[in-house]
Design a protein around this motif. Sequence first.
Motif, short mmCIF file in Angstrom:
data_model
loop_
_atom_site.label_atom_id
_atom_site.label_comp_id
_atom_site.label_asym_id
_atom_site.label_seq_id
_atom_site.Cartn_x
_atom_site.Cartn_y
_atom_site.Cartn_z
N HIS A 285 -20.76 37.03 36.41
CA HIS A 285 -19.73 37.36 35.43
C HIS A 285 -20.25 38.36 34.39
O HIS A 285 -19.64 39.41 34.15
N GLU A 286 -21.39 38.03 33.80
CA GLU A 286 -21.92 38.92 32.75
C GLU A 286 -22.33 40.27 33.34
O GLU A 286 -22.13 41.32 32.71
N HIS A 289 -19.38 42.55 33.74
CA HIS A 289 -18.98 43.21 32.49
C HIS A 289 -19.66 44.56 32.31
O HIS A 289 -19.19 45.38 31.52
N GLU A 308 -11.70 40.59 30.18
CA GLU A 308 -12.04 39.34 30.87
C GLU A 308 -11.29 39.14 32.18
O GLU A 308 -11.84 38.57 33.12
N THR A 311 -12.97 41.22 34.63
CA THR A 311 -14.31 40.69 34.91
C THR A 311 -14.24 39.46 35.81
O THR A 311 -15.09 39.27 36.68
N TYR A 373 -8.60 35.42 30.83
CA TYR A 373 -9.49 35.47 31.98
C TYR A 373 -8.71 35.20 33.28
O TYR A 373 -8.70 36.00 34.20
ZN ZN Z 1 -16.58 37.54 30.12
#
Ligand code: ZN
Length: 585
Positions: A285-286, A289, A308, A311, A373
């Motif tokens: 996830h990170e 980004h 989000e 992402t 998200y």
């Molecule tokens: Zn995030």
Amino acid sequence: MARLDPHSYADDTQVETASLALVARVDFTSHTLHADATLTFRAPGGGRLDLDTRDLAIARVVDQAGRELPFVVHPPEPHLGARLAIELPAATAAVRITYTTSPDASALQWLAPAQTRGGAHPYLFSQCQAIHARSVLPLQDTPRLRIRYTAALTVPRALTVVMAAAHRGRTETGELATETWEMPQPIAPYLFAFAVGELASRELSPRCRVWAEPAQVEAAAYEFADVEAMITAAEALFGPYDWERFDILTMPPSFPYGGMENPRLTFLTPTVIAGDRSLVSVVAHELAHSWTGNLVTNANAEHFWLNEGFTMYAERRITEALEGADMASLSAALGRRELDESIARFADRPEMTKLRTHLAGVDPDECYSLIPYEKGYFFLAAIEAHVGRAAFSAWLRTYLDAFRFQAITTEDFKAHIERGLPGALAAVDAPRWLDGVGIPAGVAAPRSSRLAALEALGATVPAREVAAAWSATEWSLYLENIPRPATEALCRELDAQHGLTASTNYDVLVAWLALALSAGLHDVLPRVEVVLGAVGRMKYLRPLYTALAADPRTRPLAHSSYARHRPAYHPIARSMVEGVLRTAP
Ligand code: ZN
Ligand code: BES
């Protein structure tokens, strides 16, 4: 004059900061930074300059020639902080601001030695998203304005500085050390980040290194060993990685989030170190980004879903590439449950369930949820289902290309996708997703054979041989799928067969504990108390405090536990828990 971001005093008729030079002494005794921040403008200009600040004591403002400039610190406004208004003579190229931060700076958590693993040294870390950078330095704190920066931080000699930037050097004088850093790529201000502590590192690949306190660095290196494969997979999907390095900092347990995509140095909760690499989707996830969020950035928090939602889509594409389509749809199915639950939680504030939100007067931390998200993910998945995987993937590459190193709004997104995939927005009824509340009816549910097997189980206890092959996602989903309140008999049987109370996987453990609390199974209370004292990640604190507070028999415990653990929690987590305890029935 126009303020284009409801959370910033930045005004588009004023000069724009292009780069920032921070020189700061980190004082662990007074919990303050004594600093000079130099803001250099894209082009010299005059007139008023409004900067964002929060709890900063401003001592002095001078221009590039050292001439004193008049300034006013206006009274703070809720959520925003205090406007620092500086009068610039014509053709001012830069300002230097001398100031001190507050011990209560909202972006900083100062940990005493006893709150660290090593126990010998203090620790400091920042968390600037969404609007906390202004409590560390005066600036135009809006993602619309990207900055490059240099920083020189002076700290006690025994400590190491890490920043979401490139390291340039370290010099030691007496008891102090000064580390210099430079961020060559322009970033949104919420991505400014650093930490100071007793830190060690291990190389994972030529462009990845993991940092942690010495006692945890081996475990972290094991957990994240496959990160290079993740970057390679992501590059195949989204194009070259533009930030040179992807280092990881394993945070102290009080870190309130799962992860924070600080460029070149992702911050990760230590709760992802499960010992079996089962929770590394947070890393995916990170990392994702790095494209969606850090390259293409929401222009302000009203378009947070662009960060989000994209992402989550990108994270699940990485999961699919590395672990298969089955695992990606299990993750999406869990996402769907979390979406339904979040939408239910915002029943009295339905406007917060829109993708495009209106946030004037609203604190972004206070309306934080998984809605942008997961609703964002399901919106993009609906478009993909309509146009096909190949066409959607090709369009995504053009989107990332067109807007790299820019900040955009939902309108920019709409115009771009309408050009690349004409008719797609209308086909999925985009206005209902973007400006409508809740989740549109008829959204296709994620499908896979493993998911079907789980759903077939319902609330029956799985056989040991069956559950032995389950991933952490399958366990979480199975537990989330059991209707609440669960029966005490079912919970006892589950724990007897599967030893869930002893689980060391926090995702599984917390899903289990919340279920058991809903059933009134008080045997788990000691374990709940241990978890509440061991972690400060909001994803775990929220369901546990919510479950404790929901039952009159355990409500006093919710309050007494919180009183005990509050000093160790991050200020953002404190506000969240206080909100839960306040609104409990
Ligand atoms: Zn995030
Ligand atoms: N950027 C967020 C964390 C964040 C959002 C901090 C808003 C402050 C304000 C980060 O990328 C994130 O989404 N973290 C998630 C990870 C999860 C979805 C895998 C988290 O912390 O739970």
